[in-house]
Write a protein that holds these residues in place. Sequence first.
Motif, PDB file in Angstrom:
ATOM      1  N   LEU A 198       0.840  -1.194   0.000  1.00  0.00           N
ATOM      2  CA  LEU A 198       0.000   0.000   0.000  1.00  0.00           C
ATOM      3  C   LEU A 198       0.875   1.244   0.000  1.00  0.00           C
ATOM      4  N   ALA A 199       0.623   2.132  -0.963  1.00  0.00           N
ATOM      5  CA  ALA A 199       1.437   3.339  -1.078  1.00  0.00           C
ATOM      6  C   ALA A 199       0.934   4.480  -0.204  1.00  0.00           C
ATOM      7  N   GLN A 200      -0.368   4.535   0.026  1.00  0.00           N
ATOM      8  CA  GLN A 200      -0.984   5.603   0.804  1.00  0.00           C
ATOM      9  C   GLN A 200      -1.884   4.999   1.874  1.00  0.00           C
ATOM     10  N   PRO A 201      -2.084   5.700   2.992  1.00  0.00           N
ATOM     11  CA  PRO A 201      -2.989   5.172   4.020  1.00  0.00           C
ATOM     12  C   PRO A 201      -4.394   4.966   3.463  1.00  0.00           C
ATOM     13  N   TYR A 202      -5.049   3.924   3.943  1.00  0.00           N
ATOM     14  CA  TYR A 202      -6.399   3.610   3.493  1.00  0.00           C
ATOM     15  C   TYR A 202      -7.225   3.245   4.711  1.00  0.00           C
ATOM     16  N   VAL A 203      -8.261   4.050   4.966  1.00  0.00           N
ATOM     17  CA  VAL A 203      -9.084   3.885   6.168  1.00  0.00           C
ATOM     18  C   VAL A 203     -10.506   3.491   5.793  1.00  0.00           C
ATOM     19  N   MET A 204     -10.954   2.427   6.411  1.00  0.00           N
ATOM     20  CA  MET A 204     -12.356   2.037   6.335  1.00  0.00           C
ATOM     21  C   MET A 204     -12.894   1.991   7.758  1.00  0.00           C
ATOM     22  N   ALA A 205     -14.121   2.453   7.953  1.00  0.00           N
ATOM     23  CA  ALA A 205     -14.754   2.371   9.265  1.00  0.00           C
ATOM     24  C   ALA A 205     -16.118   1.723   9.107  1.00  0.00           C
ATOM     25  N   CYS A 206     -16.509   0.985  10.148  1.00  0.00           N
ATOM     26  CA  CYS A 206     -17.816   0.331  10.135  1.00  0.00           C
ATOM     27  C   CYS A 206     -18.784   1.097  11.025  1.00  0.00           C
ATOM     28  N   VAL A 207     -19.998   1.303  10.528  1.00  0.00           N
ATOM     29  CA  VAL A 207     -21.052   1.980  11.277  1.00  0.00           C
ATOM     30  C   VAL A 207     -22.333   1.159  11.184  1.00  0.00           C
ATOM     31  N   ASN A 208     -23.262   1.451  12.065  1.00  0.00           N
ATOM     32  CA  ASN A 208     -24.582   0.829  12.023  1.00  0.00           C
ATOM     33  C   ASN A 208     -25.526   1.709  11.203  1.00  0.00           C
ATOM     34  N   VAL A 209     -26.234   1.103  10.273  1.00  0.00           N
ATOM     35  CA  VAL A 209     -27.247   1.833   9.501  1.00  0.00           C
ATOM     36  C   VAL A 209     -28.529   1.015   9.486  1.00  0.00           C
ATOM     37  N   ILE A 210     -29.623   1.659   9.841  1.00  0.00           N
ATOM     38  CA  ILE A 210     -30.948   1.058   9.725  1.00  0.00           C
ATOM     39  C   ILE A 210     -31.810   2.050   8.968  1.00  0.00           C
ATOM     40  N   ALA A 211     -32.066   1.739   7.710  1.00  0.00           N
ATOM     41  CA  ALA A 211     -32.770   2.665   6.822  1.00  0.00           C
ATOM     42  C   ALA A 211     -34.071   2.041   6.341  1.00  0.00           C
ATOM     43  N   ALA A 212     -35.026   2.901   6.085  1.00  0.00           N
ATOM     44  CA  ALA A 212     -36.336   2.466   5.600  1.00  0.00           C
ATOM     45  C   ALA A 212     -36.948   3.602   4.789  1.00  0.00           C
ATOM     46  N   ASP A 213     -38.167   3.386   4.318  1.00  0.00           N
ATOM     47  CA  ASP A 213     -38.814   4.411   3.495  1.00  0.00           C
ATOM     48  C   ASP A 213     -39.244   5.622   4.318  1.00  0.00           C
TER      49      ASP A 213
ATOM     50  N   MET B 124     -22.293   3.374  23.334  1.00  0.00           N
ATOM     51  CA  MET B 124     -21.562   2.343  22.605  1.00  0.00           C
ATOM     52  C   MET B 124     -21.899   2.377  21.115  1.00  0.00           C
ATOM     53  N   MET B 125     -23.127   2.699  20.790  1.00  0.00           N
ATOM     54  CA  MET B 125     -23.586   2.705  19.404  1.00  0.00           C
ATOM     55  C   MET B 125     -23.660   4.135  18.860  1.00  0.00           C
ATOM     56  N   LYS B 126     -22.695   4.950  19.225  1.00  0.00           N
ATOM     57  CA  LYS B 126     -22.683   6.365  18.835  1.00  0.00           C
ATOM     58  C   LYS B 126     -22.798   6.536  17.327  1.00  0.00           C
ATOM     59  N   TYR B 127     -22.084   5.716  16.585  1.00  0.00           N
ATOM     60  CA  TYR B 127     -22.081   5.867  15.130  1.00  0.00           C
ATOM     61  C   TYR B 127     -23.143   4.955  14.515  1.00  0.00           C
ATOM     62  N   THR B 128     -24.382   5.298  14.811  1.00  0.00           N
ATOM     63  CA  THR B 128     -25.549   4.584  14.306  1.00  0.00           C
ATOM     64  C   THR B 128     -26.444   5.570  13.575  1.00  0.00           C
ATOM     65  N   PHE B 129     -26.860   5.210  12.375  1.00  0.00           N
ATOM     66  CA  PHE B 129     -27.620   6.118  11.521  1.00  0.00           C
ATOM     67  C   PHE B 129     -28.958   5.457  11.191  1.00  0.00           C
ATOM     68  N   ILE B 130     -30.020   6.090  11.646  1.00  0.00           N
ATOM     69  CA  ILE B 130     -31.363   5.518  11.547  1.00  0.00           C
ATOM     70  C   ILE B 130     -32.278   6.523  10.860  1.00  0.00           C
ATOM     71  N   GLY B 131     -33.003   6.066   9.844  1.00  0.00           N
ATOM     72  CA  GLY B 131     -33.956   6.975   9.207  1.00  0.00           C
ATOM     73  C   GLY B 131     -34.227   6.642   7.759  1.00  0.00           C
ATOM     74  N   ASP B 132     -34.894   7.569   7.086  1.00  0.00           N
ATOM     75  CA  ASP B 132     -35.158   7.417   5.659  1.00  0.00           C
ATOM     76  C   ASP B 132     -33.938   7.877   4.873  1.00  0.00           C
TER      77      ASP B 132
END
Length: 340
Positions: free
Chosen positions: A218-233, A282-290
């Motif tokens: 790897l030539a450059q730093p590469y960051v991936m992060a996992c978050v919780n997503v619960i999406a609906a209409d 604990m679940m600060k990075y959780t995204f819920i909504g449409d």
Amino acid sequence: MADKLIQDIPFSILDLAPITEGNNAGITFQNSLRLAQRVEELGFRRYWLAEHHNMESVASSATSVLIGYIAGGTKSIRVGSGGIMLPNHAPLVVAEQFGTLASLYPGRIDLGLGRAPGTDQVTARALRRNYMESAQDFPDDVIALQTYFSADNKNAKVRAIPGEGLDVPIWILGSSTDSARLAAHLGLPYAFASHFAPAHFLDAIELYRRNFRPSAHLAQPYVMACVNVIAADTNEEAERLATSFFQLATGIITGKRRPLQPPVDSMDGLWGEYEEAAVRQMMKYTFIGDRKRVGKDLAYFQQRTQLDELMVTSHIYDPQARIHSYEVLKSVQDERVAVG
């Protein structure tokens, strides 16, 4: 360099193969495959599975076996571990398993590595590895894995066949600054478990980027992060679906784990003030909504973090609602969402 918008980066999936109330592991695996096939159609980049043990709600304990099942039922999406908990395994065994997977599914297998056992201490001992010693040996074990995968290892007394000479990308997974330092030192991509361990997230990715040393991988730093997503209409439907996730998280906080429960109209009586506060922290990075709400919140999140890739996990009871959540999420990439 221009900022990376949420629409500019790849989306990926973390699947804990949740066992839902009233079902079994066999049904869970079928649901995971259907999800993998659908998100492949939608253009998601990776589908990772996480190693956990002795958990009534998680069926992904034999992670490499399940990776083979998902890879065999899909065509192009990358499939990997998020992660293999290296203290539970000899590096040679991991190299052979993932060498086998990479031979069966060339160019599609990822190997994410974690230093935790993925379970409680009693179960860790049952896995026949001393956790404290193995966790301390994690950096050396990662290097041993790299050696087994290297073509230069062909004259060694111990070789990984299959595995040797294969391009199996190694990722360092973590929830602390220790893992960030190791990923930076080795010049490997870094995936942070912000979906359940938010405390050190921003510090860790900043430290990783600042200390990154380019490598042959790897030539450059590469960051991936996992978050919780619960999406609906609608926001209301998403909030209702999220109660399954809240019940699961409450069980983690209280030690009363159960299979993933159906959604309820209200969490009243299912958690107290302390449990709710602990879950939301604990679940600060959780995204819920449409689509609009999730898109706006993720746009702000990406503005702060400048991720190279976003990984998403979604604890939703109904398998079709879980698939639809990812369909809604993917639609976020089809339009520019204002942050303000």
